[in-house]
Design a protein around this motif. Sequence first.
Motif, PDB file in Angstrom:
ATOM      1  N   GLY A  37       0.775  -1.233   0.000  1.00  0.00           N
ATOM      2  CA  GLY A  37       0.000   0.000   0.000  1.00  0.00           C
ATOM      3  C   GLY A  37       0.806   1.282   0.000  1.00  0.00           C
ATOM      4  O   GLY A  37       0.668   2.113  -0.903  1.00  0.00           O
ATOM      5  N   PRO A  53      -4.617   6.361   1.916  1.00  0.00           N
ATOM      6  CA  PRO A  53      -4.771   4.939   2.266  1.00  0.00           C
ATOM      7  C   PRO A  53      -6.239   4.530   2.299  1.00  0.00           C
ATOM      8  O   PRO A  53      -6.575   3.408   1.910  1.00  0.00           O
ATOM      9  CB  PRO A  53      -4.137   4.841   3.658  1.00  0.00           C
ATOM     10  N   TYR A  57      -6.540   1.262  -0.196  1.00  0.00           N
ATOM     11  CA  TYR A  57      -6.742  -0.091   0.321  1.00  0.00           C
ATOM     12  C   TYR A  57      -8.059  -0.718  -0.149  1.00  0.00           C
ATOM     13  O   TYR A  57      -8.066  -1.883  -0.546  1.00  0.00           O
ATOM     14  CB  TYR A  57      -6.570  -0.131   1.835  1.00  0.00           C
ATOM     15  N   LEU A  60      -7.309  -1.886  -3.655  1.00  0.00           N
ATOM     16  CA  LEU A  60      -6.535  -3.132  -3.653  1.00  0.00           C
ATOM     17  C   LEU A  60      -7.417  -4.322  -3.304  1.00  0.00           C
ATOM     18  O   LEU A  60      -7.354  -5.369  -3.955  1.00  0.00           O
ATOM     19  CB  LEU A  60      -5.367  -3.042  -2.676  1.00  0.00           C
ATOM     20  N   HIS A  61      -8.254  -4.163  -2.291  1.00  0.00           N
ATOM     21  CA  HIS A  61      -9.142  -5.255  -1.880  1.00  0.00           C
ATOM     22  C   HIS A  61     -10.130  -5.601  -2.997  1.00  0.00           C
ATOM     23  O   HIS A  61     -10.441  -6.775  -3.214  1.00  0.00           O
ATOM     24  CB  HIS A  61      -9.884  -4.903  -0.598  1.00  0.00           C
ATOM     25  N   SER A  71      -3.003 -11.563  -2.373  1.00  0.00           N
ATOM     26  CA  SER A  71      -2.214 -10.966  -1.296  1.00  0.00           C
ATOM     27  C   SER A  71      -1.636 -12.052  -0.393  1.00  0.00           C
ATOM     28  O   SER A  71      -2.135 -13.175  -0.348  1.00  0.00           O
ATOM     29  CB  SER A  71      -3.066 -10.008  -0.451  1.00  0.00           C
ATOM     30  N   LYS A  82       1.162  -6.538   4.201  1.00  0.00           N
ATOM     31  CA  LYS A  82       0.404  -7.246   3.181  1.00  0.00           C
ATOM     32  C   LYS A  82       0.935  -6.812   1.825  1.00  0.00           C
ATOM     33  O   LYS A  82       0.980  -5.625   1.522  1.00  0.00           O
ATOM     34  CB  LYS A  82      -1.085  -6.909   3.301  1.00  0.00           C
ATOM     35  N   TYR A  84       0.818  -7.500  -2.470  1.00  0.00           N
ATOM     36  CA  TYR A  84      -0.085  -7.937  -3.530  1.00  0.00           C
ATOM     37  C   TYR A  84       0.720  -8.229  -4.783  1.00  0.00           C
ATOM     38  O   TYR A  84       1.684  -7.529  -5.085  1.00  0.00           O
ATOM     39  CB  TYR A  84      -1.102  -6.834  -3.850  1.00  0.00           C
TER      40      TYR A  84
END
Length: 112
Positions: A37, A53, A57, A60-61, A71, A82, A84
């Motif tokens: 991140g 962030p 995030y 990304l999720h 991840s 974490k 990715y």
Amino acid sequence: MSKTSSDYKASAADRDLYSGLIRLHVLHYAVQQPIFGLGMIEELSRHGYRISPGSLYPLLHGLEKKGYLRSREVRSGKSLRKVYQATPLGRKALAAAKEKVHELFRELMDGE
């Protein structure tokens, strides 16, 4: 200098417009190597994107939920980070997106 309400509306519209580009940037880097991140926030800022962030995030999720990223947790000193990485589906999606981006770029630049 303070921002007017129309400045804020333009910023929100710009974020919405650029969100797809940000996703492509993220996927591009995740194909090259594992990403995390804060590193992506810094990389995106070098390209002129300001993303928090709280915005990155969930992005990304979402990419992970769609199967484009995978991840895993990696120990970084005393903490876990974490990271990715692109999946085969993510690589395929990026390859298809590159063709679309090339086409759009040609159309945008031919119009000038």
